[in-house]
Design a protein around this motif. Sequence first.
Motif, PDB file in Angstrom:
ATOM      1  N   GLN A 176      -2.456  -0.194   7.319  1.00  0.00           N
ATOM      2  CA  GLN A 176      -2.100  -0.448   8.712  1.00  0.00           C
ATOM      3  C   GLN A 176      -3.139  -1.345   9.387  1.00  0.00           C
ATOM      4  O   GLN A 176      -2.793  -2.261  10.144  1.00  0.00           O
ATOM      5  CB  GLN A 176      -1.976   0.885   9.477  1.00  0.00           C
ATOM      6  CG  GLN A 176      -0.776   1.722   9.066  1.00  0.00           C
ATOM      7  CD  GLN A 176      -1.019   2.568   7.822  1.00  0.00           C
ATOM      8  OE1 GLN A 176      -1.914   2.287   7.039  1.00  0.00           O
ATOM      9  NE2 GLN A 176      -0.207   3.599   7.641  1.00  0.00           N
ATOM     10  N   ILE A 177      -4.422  -1.094   9.094  1.00  0.00           N
ATOM     11  CA  ILE A 177      -5.483  -1.902   9.699  1.00  0.00           C
ATOM     12  C   ILE A 177      -5.412  -3.341   9.198  1.00  0.00           C
ATOM     13  O   ILE A 177      -5.499  -4.292   9.975  1.00  0.00           O
ATOM     14  CB  ILE A 177      -6.865  -1.284   9.388  1.00  0.00           C
ATOM     15  CG1 ILE A 177      -7.030   0.029  10.162  1.00  0.00           C
ATOM     16  CG2 ILE A 177      -7.987  -2.258   9.757  1.00  0.00           C
ATOM     17  CD1 ILE A 177      -8.305   0.774   9.810  1.00  0.00           C
ATOM     18  N   THR A 178      -5.260  -3.503   7.874  1.00  0.00           N
ATOM     19  CA  THR A 178      -5.178  -4.867   7.333  1.00  0.00           C
ATOM     20  C   THR A 178      -3.935  -5.596   7.859  1.00  0.00           C
ATOM     21  O   THR A 178      -3.964  -6.812   8.054  1.00  0.00           O
ATOM     22  CB  THR A 178      -5.162  -4.854   5.796  1.00  0.00           C
ATOM     23  OG1 THR A 178      -4.031  -4.095   5.336  1.00  0.00           O
ATOM     24  CG2 THR A 178      -6.426  -4.231   5.244  1.00  0.00           C
ATOM     25  N   SER A 179      -2.858  -4.852   8.095  1.00  0.00           N
ATOM     26  CA  SER A 179      -1.654  -5.469   8.651  1.00  0.00           C
ATOM     27  C   SER A 179      -1.915  -6.000  10.052  1.00  0.00           C
ATOM     28  O   SER A 179      -1.496  -7.114  10.403  1.00  0.00           O
ATOM     29  CB  SER A 179      -0.507  -4.460   8.686  1.00  0.00           C
ATOM     30  OG  SER A 179      -0.136  -4.065   7.388  1.00  0.00           O
ATOM     31  N   ILE A 197      -1.709  -8.928   4.108  1.00  0.00           N
ATOM     32  CA  ILE A 197      -1.059  -8.789   5.403  1.00  0.00           C
ATOM     33  C   ILE A 197       0.173  -7.902   5.244  1.00  0.00           C
ATOM     34  O   ILE A 197       0.722  -7.757   4.149  1.00  0.00           O
ATOM     35  CB  ILE A 197      -0.666 -10.185   5.939  1.00  0.00           C
ATOM     36  CG1 ILE A 197      -0.209 -10.110   7.388  1.00  0.00           C
ATOM     37  CG2 ILE A 197       0.421 -10.808   5.067  1.00  0.00           C
ATOM     38  CD1 ILE A 197       0.029 -11.480   8.009  1.00  0.00           C
ATOM     39  N   GLY A 198       0.625  -7.282   6.331  1.00  0.00           N
ATOM     40  CA  GLY A 198       1.829  -6.468   6.282  1.00  0.00           C
ATOM     41  C   GLY A 198       3.065  -7.304   6.007  1.00  0.00           C
ATOM     42  O   GLY A 198       3.081  -8.520   6.232  1.00  0.00           O
ATOM     43  N   THR A 227       9.699   0.050  -6.607  1.00  0.00           N
ATOM     44  CA  THR A 227       8.953  -1.176  -6.299  1.00  0.00           C
ATOM     45  C   THR A 227       9.462  -1.836  -5.025  1.00  0.00           C
ATOM     46  O   THR A 227       8.680  -2.377  -4.238  1.00  0.00           O
ATOM     47  CB  THR A 227       9.024  -2.179  -7.466  1.00  0.00           C
ATOM     48  OG1 THR A 227      10.395  -2.398  -7.841  1.00  0.00           O
ATOM     49  CG2 THR A 227       8.257  -1.659  -8.672  1.00  0.00           C
ATOM     50  N   LEU A 228      10.767  -1.794  -4.800  1.00  0.00           N
ATOM     51  CA  LEU A 228      11.312  -2.337  -3.556  1.00  0.00           C
ATOM     52  C   LEU A 228      11.032  -1.414  -2.378  1.00  0.00           C
ATOM     53  O   LEU A 228      10.747  -1.869  -1.270  1.00  0.00           O
ATOM     54  CB  LEU A 228      12.819  -2.563  -3.694  1.00  0.00           C
ATOM     55  CG  LEU A 228      13.255  -3.711  -4.605  1.00  0.00           C
ATOM     56  CD1 LEU A 228      14.770  -3.700  -4.788  1.00  0.00           C
ATOM     57  CD2 LEU A 228      12.805  -5.047  -4.033  1.00  0.00           C
ATOM     58  N   GLY A 229      11.098  -0.104  -2.621  1.00  0.00           N
ATOM     59  CA  GLY A 229      10.888   0.859  -1.546  1.00  0.00           C
ATOM     60  C   GLY A 229       9.451   0.955  -1.080  1.00  0.00           C
ATOM     61  O   GLY A 229       9.187   1.383   0.043  1.00  0.00           O
ATOM     62  N   THR A 230       8.504   0.573  -1.933  1.00  0.00           N
ATOM     63  CA  THR A 230       7.087   0.615  -1.552  1.00  0.00           C
ATOM     64  C   THR A 230       6.568  -0.754  -1.136  1.00  0.00           C
ATOM     65  O   THR A 230       5.359  -0.948  -0.986  1.00  0.00           O
ATOM     66  CB  THR A 230       6.235   1.149  -2.718  1.00  0.00           C
ATOM     67  OG1 THR A 230       6.490   0.357  -3.898  1.00  0.00           O
ATOM     68  CG2 THR A 230       6.561   2.601  -3.021  1.00  0.00           C
ATOM     69  N   TRP A 231       7.458  -1.714  -0.949  1.00  0.00           N
ATOM     70  CA  TRP A 231       7.066  -3.057  -0.522  1.00  0.00           C
ATOM     71  C   TRP A 231       6.775  -3.027   0.972  1.00  0.00           C
ATOM     72  O   TRP A 231       7.665  -3.140   1.802  1.00  0.00           O
ATOM     73  CB  TRP A 231       8.182  -4.047  -0.846  1.00  0.00           C
ATOM     74  CG  TRP A 231       7.884  -5.460  -0.471  1.00  0.00           C
ATOM     75  CD1 TRP A 231       6.657  -6.014  -0.224  1.00  0.00           C
ATOM     76  CD2 TRP A 231       8.843  -6.513  -0.273  1.00  0.00           C
ATOM     77  NE1 TRP A 231       6.782  -7.342   0.094  1.00  0.00           N
ATOM     78  CE2 TRP A 231       8.113  -7.694   0.079  1.00  0.00           C
ATOM     79  CE3 TRP A 231      10.230  -6.587  -0.374  1.00  0.00           C
ATOM     80  CZ2 TRP A 231       8.732  -8.898   0.330  1.00  0.00           C
ATOM     81  CZ3 TRP A 231      10.849  -7.806  -0.127  1.00  0.00           C
ATOM     82  CH2 TRP A 231      10.112  -8.950   0.222  1.00  0.00           C
ATOM     83  N   VAL A 232       5.514  -2.868   1.318  1.00  0.00           N
ATOM     84  CA  VAL A 232       5.110  -2.790   2.724  1.00  0.00           C
ATOM     85  C   VAL A 232       4.126  -3.880   3.103  1.00  0.00           C
ATOM     86  O   VAL A 232       3.730  -3.980   4.272  1.00  0.00           O
ATOM     87  CB  VAL A 232       4.481  -1.412   3.046  1.00  0.00           C
ATOM     88  CG1 VAL A 232       5.496  -0.306   2.864  1.00  0.00           C
ATOM     89  CG2 VAL A 232       3.245  -1.171   2.193  1.00  0.00           C
TER      90      VAL A 232
END
Length: 328
Positions: free
Chosen positions: A181-184, A238-239, A291-296
């Motif tokens: 979250q911070i890096t985003s 980045i997010g 892999t798609l579901g954890t793509w944040v």
Amino acid sequence: MLIAFSILITILYYISVGYNVLFLGISAIFSGETYDIATLRLESYSSSRYLFPGYVNQFKNSILPISSVILIYYLYSVRHKYRGAIAGTLGLMSLIGLLGTGQRGAFVVFVLVVLCFTYYISRITFFRALRTALLVGIPIFFLSSIVLDRNNTQDTLATDPIQTVTVLGRELGNRIFSDNQITSIVGYRYVSFLPTAHGEEWGQAILGLLPGESFRGSDLSGQIFKILYGNDRGTAPIGLWGSVFYNFGTIGLVVFPLLFGAFLRGIFSYFSRNTTLNTGQIAGIAGVFVTLGTWVSDGPVTVLNTGALAYLFIYFICTPKTRPKYNE
């Protein structure tokens, strides 16, 4: 054949690198020697020598462990005489591959894939796997953090074990609820002052997967890491939505979710068309969805690096070429 080939690729990779960070960390604990684990971890996948880490990761982080799960599940289903020995050997080889470069993210993704796989198999199997993940997966994560000397835990382990566990628990919580979250936020603030890339940054990142010095990839995550920590000894992606905004502007934030949602609905429909699936197909589907579901964070290159295509490959090679007739 896939398991044997993946093991061979994994062994040759670590021989080429010259070390295995996991082994060095274990050696440091018992011998008292000191290693610059952080630097070795970085150089194992980002050294001056190009050793195809992105391609190797498809085998050691995805194909080897999930193929091992498929085989182990079969061996236990038929009560094979040597199922325990084979499972232990393949499990150890998979852990060495997953944790050998010092990156624990691949291990976490794999645990989620296994949980998704068992959920497809049966609810009873899922709850057993969930219990195992909590009782075995979390201790392995903590032990690997100590072995890899995250947050200098090797120094505090001998003097204050309780403090070490506290530090590791706090780090795990930060990885889930804070770090990304911070890096985003920092990444978005950084790119908000830059002109829209019009997809060029995503293109550079994808081209960076190709071998050769000509394809350097995107250095955006390295720039964000430098802003956060003052050096370039790591990456801070980045997010996802910050990346979409940087590459395609405000219009991208409107269009991309619609396209991504339609894409997810399309692959779900494609996988759901066959009501009779074997364990190989189920493993491939589980990997694609996780892999798609954890793509944040970051762009599509993240999905490729975490093994989406490798799991899709598993699905297709395990799909029967011809369907039997009804009366067969």
